[in-house]
Design a protein around this motif. Structure first.
Motif, mmCIF file in Angstrom:
data_model
loop_
_atom_site.group_PDB
_atom_site.id
_atom_site.type_symbol
_atom_site.label_atom_id
_atom_site.label_comp_id
_atom_site.label_asym_id
_atom_site.label_seq_id
_atom_site.Cartn_x
_atom_site.Cartn_y
_atom_site.Cartn_z
ATOM 1 N N ILE A 16 14.658 -4.466 7.916
ATOM 2 C CA ILE A 16 13.894 -3.327 8.412
ATOM 3 C C ILE A 16 13.284 -2.593 7.230
ATOM 4 C CG2 ILE A 16 13.991 -1.152 9.692
ATOM 5 C CD1 ILE A 16 16.585 -2.213 11.024
ATOM 6 N N GLY A 17 11.990 -2.282 7.346
ATOM 7 C CA GLY A 17 11.348 -1.512 6.291
ATOM 8 C C GLY A 17 10.018 -0.945 6.725
ATOM 9 N N ASP A 18 9.475 -0.079 5.885
ATOM 10 C CA ASP A 18 8.217 0.598 6.200
ATOM 11 C C ASP A 18 7.021 0.027 5.448
ATOM 12 O OD1 ASP A 18 9.337 1.856 3.746
ATOM 13 O OD2 ASP A 18 7.545 3.110 3.886
ATOM 14 N N GLN A 19 7.245 -0.943 4.553
ATOM 15 C CA GLN A 19 6.143 -1.466 3.749
ATOM 16 C C GLN A 19 5.950 -2.966 3.952
ATOM 17 O OE1 GLN A 19 5.425 -0.093 -0.336
ATOM 18 N NE2 GLN A 19 7.385 0.976 -0.135
ATOM 19 N N LEU A 20 4.704 -3.347 4.142
ATOM 20 C CA LEU A 20 4.366 -4.767 4.260
ATOM 21 C C LEU A 20 4.549 -5.504 2.940
ATOM 22 C CD1 LEU A 20 1.024 -4.674 6.315
ATOM 23 C CD2 LEU A 20 3.321 -5.160 7.155
ATOM 24 N N ALA A 46 7.646 9.706 6.381
ATOM 25 C CA ALA A 46 6.834 10.785 5.806
ATOM 26 C C ALA A 46 5.395 10.325 5.638
ATOM 27 C CB ALA A 46 7.399 11.197 4.448
ATOM 28 N N GLN A 47 4.499 11.282 5.645
ATOM 29 C CA GLN A 47 3.086 10.981 5.417
ATOM 30 C C GLN A 47 2.756 10.913 3.930
ATOM 31 O OE1 GLN A 47 1.013 10.115 7.965
ATOM 32 N NE2 GLN A 47 2.929 10.207 9.081
ATOM 33 N N THR A 48 3.689 11.331 3.087
ATOM 34 C CA THR A 48 3.486 11.267 1.646
ATOM 35 C C THR A 48 4.366 10.164 1.080
ATOM 36 O OG1 THR A 48 5.239 12.877 1.209
ATOM 37 C CG2 THR A 48 3.000 13.739 1.506
ATOM 38 N N ASP A 49 4.009 9.713 -0.119
ATOM 39 C CA ASP A 49 4.744 8.633 -0.765
ATOM 40 C C ASP A 49 4.988 8.972 -2.226
ATOM 41 O OD1 ASP A 49 5.038 6.406 1.153
ATOM 42 O OD2 ASP A 49 2.856 6.484 1.219
ATOM 43 N N GLY A 50 5.948 8.266 -2.798
ATOM 44 C CA GLY A 50 6.148 8.349 -4.231
ATOM 45 C C GLY A 50 4.957 7.733 -4.960
ATOM 46 N N PHE A 51 4.878 7.953 -6.248
ATOM 47 C CA PHE A 51 3.735 7.547 -7.060
ATOM 48 C C PHE A 51 3.372 6.075 -6.893
ATOM 49 C CE2 PHE A 51 2.048 5.962 -11.108
ATOM 50 C CZ PHE A 51 0.882 6.711 -11.174
ATOM 51 N N PHE A 52 4.332 5.168 -7.063
ATOM 52 C CA PHE A 52 4.031 3.732 -7.031
ATOM 53 C C PHE A 52 3.692 3.233 -5.628
ATOM 54 C CE2 PHE A 52 6.627 4.182 -10.884
ATOM 55 C CZ PHE A 52 5.708 3.704 -11.808
ATOM 56 N N THR A 53 4.308 3.834 -4.623
ATOM 57 C CA THR A 53 4.079 3.399 -3.251
ATOM 58 C C THR A 53 2.648 3.670 -2.808
ATOM 59 O OG1 THR A 53 6.399 3.819 -2.785
ATOM 60 C CG2 THR A 53 4.961 3.577 -0.885
ATOM 61 N N LYS A 54 2.010 4.679 -3.375
ATOM 62 C CA LYS A 54 0.623 5.013 -3.010
ATOM 63 C C LYS A 54 -0.307 3.829 -3.232
ATOM 64 C CE LYS A 54 1.107 9.928 -3.719
ATOM 65 N NZ LYS A 54 0.718 11.123 -4.444
ATOM 66 N N PHE A 55 -0.079 3.068 -4.288
ATOM 67 C CA PHE A 55 -0.907 1.892 -4.556
ATOM 68 C C PHE A 55 -0.711 0.824 -3.476
ATOM 69 C CE2 PHE A 55 -0.200 3.757 -8.790
ATOM 70 C CZ PHE A 55 -1.527 3.987 -9.153
ATOM 71 N N ASN A 56 0.538 0.613 -3.090
ATOM 72 C CA ASN A 56 0.828 -0.371 -2.038
ATOM 73 C C ASN A 56 0.190 0.026 -0.716
ATOM 74 O OD1 ASN A 56 2.369 -1.858 -3.797
ATOM 75 N ND2 ASN A 56 4.322 -1.345 -2.879
ATOM 76 N N ARG A 57 0.211 1.304 -0.399
ATOM 77 C CA ARG A 57 -0.324 1.765 0.885
ATOM 78 C C ARG A 57 -1.813 1.458 1.030
ATOM 79 N NH1 ARG A 57 4.105 2.209 3.850
ATOM 80 N NH2 ARG A 57 5.473 3.877 3.160
ATOM 81 N N PHE A 58 -2.559 1.514 -0.063
ATOM 82 C CA PHE A 58 -3.986 1.208 -0.015
ATOM 83 C C PHE A 58 -4.200 -0.230 0.459
ATOM 84 C CE2 PHE A 58 -7.783 -0.558 -2.039
ATOM 85 C CZ PHE A 58 -8.750 0.250 -1.468
ATOM 86 N N ALA A 59 -3.514 -1.178 -0.163
ATOM 87 C CA ALA A 59 -3.634 -2.589 0.228
ATOM 88 C C ALA A 59 -3.066 -2.806 1.624
ATOM 89 C CB ALA A 59 -2.908 -3.470 -0.781
ATOM 90 N N GLU A 60 -1.980 -2.125 1.920
ATOM 91 C CA GLU A 60 -1.329 -2.267 3.219
ATOM 92 C C GLU A 60 -2.254 -1.856 4.366
ATOM 93 O OE1 GLU A 60 2.114 0.413 4.453
ATOM 94 O OE2 GLU A 60 3.098 -1.387 3.672
ATOM 95 N N ARG A 61 -2.991 -0.764 4.193
ATOM 96 C CA ARG A 61 -3.926 -0.314 5.240
ATOM 97 C C ARG A 61 -4.967 -1.379 5.546
ATOM 98 N NH1 ARG A 61 -2.920 4.650 3.008
ATOM 99 N NH2 ARG A 61 -4.597 4.573 1.498
ATOM 100 N N ARG A 62 -5.436 -2.054 4.536
ATOM 101 C CA ARG A 62 -6.423 -3.126 4.731
ATOM 102 C C ARG A 62 -5.816 -4.283 5.527
ATOM 103 N NH1 ARG A 62 -10.818 -2.717 0.328
ATOM 104 N NH2 ARG A 62 -11.592 -4.469 1.532
ATOM 105 N N ILE A 63 -4.593 -4.667 5.192
ATOM 106 C CA ILE A 63 -3.917 -5.760 5.894
ATOM 107 C C ILE A 63 -3.638 -5.361 7.344
ATOM 108 C CG2 ILE A 63 -1.820 -7.160 5.984
ATOM 109 C CD1 ILE A 63 -1.733 -6.888 2.860
#
Length: 171
Positions: A115-119, A140-157
């Motif tokens: 179980i997790g929140d990141q692809l 949360a709607q906010t993320d730690g520094f490094f996770t922000k980079f992953n979220r950008f790619a994740e939104r595209r996927i």
């Protein structure tokens, strides 16, 4: 290639995952992420609802291990009061920590969900390791520094999966 990022299931919250549902599928163990999966990345302790969720799993003999990319201090401070085993600096999506958690629980992959929140970390690592994966909406709607980079790619996927009708996702 993108199929490696596709979870087997998705739910709004870990609290939507019940011991009854897991037991019906023969699940005996959970490998779960910590930050933004169980609690907000900056919340030090479990919420009362999450404590009740852990107790429900424990009362149904479902083992839980937290596997986090975060440091030992963060994961230990959260896990120890709950008496939940953990693996820190897991280096997800690499498979070593998933297999280590499985070995520590003494069960097999077919009896375990991830179980997790990141692809890019949880789902990819769980899928590469051969587990059934469950994606949750980040707490949360906010993320730690490094996770922000992953979220950008994740939104595209996620958008690609949505367009193909492979996933309905809530943000």
């Amino acid at each position: 290639m993108l199929k490696k990022f596709l979870p087997d299931e998705h739910v709004k919250s870990v609290l939507d995952i019940t011991p009854e549902h897991l037991k019906e599928r023969g699940i005996k163990g959970i490998i779960t992420d910590l930050d933004n999966t169980l609690v907000e990345w900056d919340r030090p302790n479990a919420t009362p609802q999450l404590i009740k969720w852990f107790e429900g799993m424990r009362n149904n003999n479902i083992l839980v291990t937290i596997v986090s990319n975060n440091n030992e201090e963060r994961v230990k401070a959260f896990s120890d009061p709950l008496q939940i085993p953990f693996i820190f600096r897991a280096r997800k999506p690499f498979i070593h920590a998933f297999n280590k958690a499985l070995s520590q629980m003494g069960i097999n992959k077919k009896e375990t969900v991830v179980i997790g929140d990141q692809l890019l970390t949880d789902v990819l690592g769980g899928n590469r390791s051969g587990f059934h994966t469950i994606l949750v909406v980040p707490v949360a709607q906010t993320d730690g520094f490094f996770t922000k980079f992953n979220r950008f790619a994740e939104r595209r996927i996620l958008n690609w999966f949505r367009k193909k009708g492979l996933l309905q996702w809530e943000e």
